[in-house]
Design a protein around this motif. Sequence first.
Motif, PDB file in Angstrom:
ATOM      1  N   UNK A   1      -2.738  14.770   4.635  1.00  0.00           N
ATOM      2  CA  UNK A   1      -1.410  14.531   5.302  1.00  0.00           C
ATOM      3  C   UNK A   1      -0.591  13.582   4.663  1.00  0.00           C
ATOM      4  N   UNK A   2      -1.361  12.448   4.312  1.00  0.00           N
ATOM      5  CA  UNK A   2      -0.666  11.214   3.660  1.00  0.00           C
ATOM      6  C   UNK A   2      -0.089  11.875   2.093  1.00  0.00           C
TER       7      UNK A   2
ATOM      8  N   UNK B   1      10.180   2.420   6.423  1.00  0.00           N
ATOM      9  CA  UNK B   1      11.326   1.428   5.815  1.00  0.00           C
ATOM     10  C   UNK B   1      10.769   0.904   4.513  1.00  0.00           C
ATOM     11  N   UNK B   2       9.428   0.210   4.419  1.00  0.00           N
ATOM     12  CA  UNK B   2       8.745  -0.088   3.404  1.00  0.00           C
ATOM     13  C   UNK B   2       8.097   0.579   2.386  1.00  0.00           C
ATOM     14  N   UNK B   3       8.361   1.895   2.718  1.00  0.00           N
ATOM     15  CA  UNK B   3       7.947   3.142   1.761  1.00  0.00           C
ATOM     16  C   UNK B   3       6.545   3.331   1.818  1.00  0.00           C
ATOM     17  N   UNK B   4       5.807   2.866   3.071  1.00  0.00           N
ATOM     18  CA  UNK B   4       4.469   3.073   3.387  1.00  0.00           C
ATOM     19  C   UNK B   4       4.359   4.353   4.478  1.00  0.00           C
ATOM     20  N   UNK B   5       3.520   5.196   4.024  1.00  0.00           N
ATOM     21  CA  UNK B   5       3.353   6.450   4.491  1.00  0.00           C
ATOM     22  C   UNK B   5       2.089   6.088   5.494  1.00  0.00           C
ATOM     23  N   UNK B   6       2.568   6.321   6.940  1.00  0.00           N
ATOM     24  CA  UNK B   6       1.724   5.662   8.109  1.00  0.00           C
ATOM     25  C   UNK B   6       1.286   7.079   8.826  1.00  0.00           C
ATOM     26  N   UNK B   7      -0.314   7.247   8.687  1.00  0.00           N
ATOM     27  CA  UNK B   7      -0.780   8.421   9.559  1.00  0.00           C
ATOM     28  C   UNK B   7      -1.573   7.883  10.680  1.00  0.00           C
TER      29      UNK B   7
ATOM     30  N   UNK C   1       0.816  -1.069  -0.054  1.00  0.00           N
ATOM     31  CA  UNK C   1      -0.091   0.068   0.211  1.00  0.00           C
ATOM     32  C   UNK C   1       0.843   1.334   0.054  1.00  0.00           C
ATOM     33  N   UNK C   2       0.418   2.299  -0.362  1.00  0.00           N
ATOM     34  CA  UNK C   2       1.159   3.542  -0.743  1.00  0.00           C
ATOM     35  C   UNK C   2       0.864   4.368   0.770  1.00  0.00           C
ATOM     36  N   UNK C   3      -0.128   3.925   1.548  1.00  0.00           N
ATOM     37  CA  UNK C   3      -0.437   4.755   2.596  1.00  0.00           C
ATOM     38  C   UNK C   3      -1.162   3.820   3.640  1.00  0.00           C
ATOM     39  N   UNK C   4      -0.922   4.249   5.134  1.00  0.00           N
ATOM     40  CA  UNK C   4      -1.938   3.465   6.096  1.00  0.00           C
ATOM     41  C   UNK C   4      -2.331   4.425   7.074  1.00  0.00           C
ATOM     42  N   UNK C   5      -3.665   4.688   7.111  1.00  0.00           N
ATOM     43  CA  UNK C   5      -4.256   5.557   8.175  1.00  0.00           C
ATOM     44  C   UNK C   5      -4.889   4.375   9.274  1.00  0.00           C
ATOM     45  N   UNK C   6      -4.304   4.691  10.545  1.00  0.00           N
ATOM     46  CA  UNK C   6      -4.659   3.483  11.366  1.00  0.00           C
ATOM     47  C   UNK C   6      -5.217   4.187  12.909  1.00  0.00           C
TER      48      UNK C   6
END
Length: 328
Positions: A300-301, A129-135, A107-112
Motif C-alpha cells: 500500500x505504501x 503534509x510532511x511528504x510521509x506516507x502513513x499506513x 522517512x518515506x513511509x510510516x507503518x504504525x
Amino acid sequence: MKRAAWILAVLFGAAFLGAILMNARLVEQSRRAFAGGVFREISKIPKARYHLVLVIPDDDDSFFSGLEEGVRAGAREADAAVQVFQYAASSSAEAERYFEIALGAGADGLIMFSSRGDPVLGGVARAARGGVVFVPVGPDLPEGSPPGFIGSASLLQGFEGGKRICAVLGSSARIGVILPAGGTGPEEEEPLFRGLSASIQSFPGARVAALARARPGTLAGEEAASAMLGEEPSINAIFCANSRDTMGVAQVVVDLNRVGGILVVGADETPEILRYIEKGVVAASIVRDSKWIGREAVRAFARIKDGGAPGEPVEAGFYVRTAEGRSP
C-alpha cells in the motif's frame, strides 16, 4: 589599589567567559548524544530506494512479530530499508514520540500500529503534509475510518470463536472471555466481544459467564484465567484474543487438571500453542494473518508513493488451527 582591582576584574571576566564556553560545549555534547541515541540506527540503514519506519508495541504477542516479519518481506520487494521502533504497550506518549521521530527523520513511509480509539486521521494528514506516507495497521478500524487502514477484523475473530465453542458445547456453553490488554472504552463494546456475543445467539441458553481484560505482562493470561475460574466455577469454555493469553490460559487449565473440562479457543500460532493443540489442551486457535497485514502495508505504501490514492480500509482473513490441521 586600582591596579589590583583591575587585575581581579580581568581574572573574573576570564573565568566567567570560560564557564560560558564550557557550558556551551556541554550543551552541544548533550544534543549530539541525544541525536545519536535516537537516530543511531537510522544512520546504519543500508542504501535503498525507500526508508520505511515501523512503529509497534514492545509486546511478546506473536501478532507483532508476524507483522514485523511481513513488513520486512514486503520491504525486500519494494527495495525499502526498514527501521523498527518499539514502545511500551502502555505508553501512548512514547508511540507519539516515535511518530514525531519518523516525520523528523525524513522517512518515506510510516507503518504504525493503531488502536480503535487512536486519532489516526489527524496523523495521516500531518504525515502527508510532511511528504510521509502513513499506513495504519491494527486489529480494528480506528475512529473516522482512515483510508489505507489494514486490520485483522477482531469482530469476525470473535464471531468465529463463539461459533467454535457452541459447535461443541451448544446451549450449555458458559464462556469466559479474556480481552487483550491496552484496549479503551467499555469492555462490552469491544468488537471482539460483540462478535462472540452475536454468534452465540443461535444457541439459546449459551451465555458469557465472565468478561475480563488482561493486564500488560507475560503472565496476564494466567492471572485473568485464574481469577475468572475462581469467581465463576460454572465456566466450561474460555476464549482468548492473542497468543500470550492463550498460552497462559492453557497452562492454568493444565495446572488445575481441567483438560477436557474447559474448552479453550485461542488465537494465533506459536510452537507452544501447537503443542497445546496436539495435547488437547487448546481445542482451536484462530490465527490472524499478521504477516499478510505487514506485507500488504508495504505494498500500500509503494502504491501511494508512486502516485496512487489510499485504498479503502482492508481486513485480513484468518485460518483456524486444530488437531486435525489448518482450515480456512
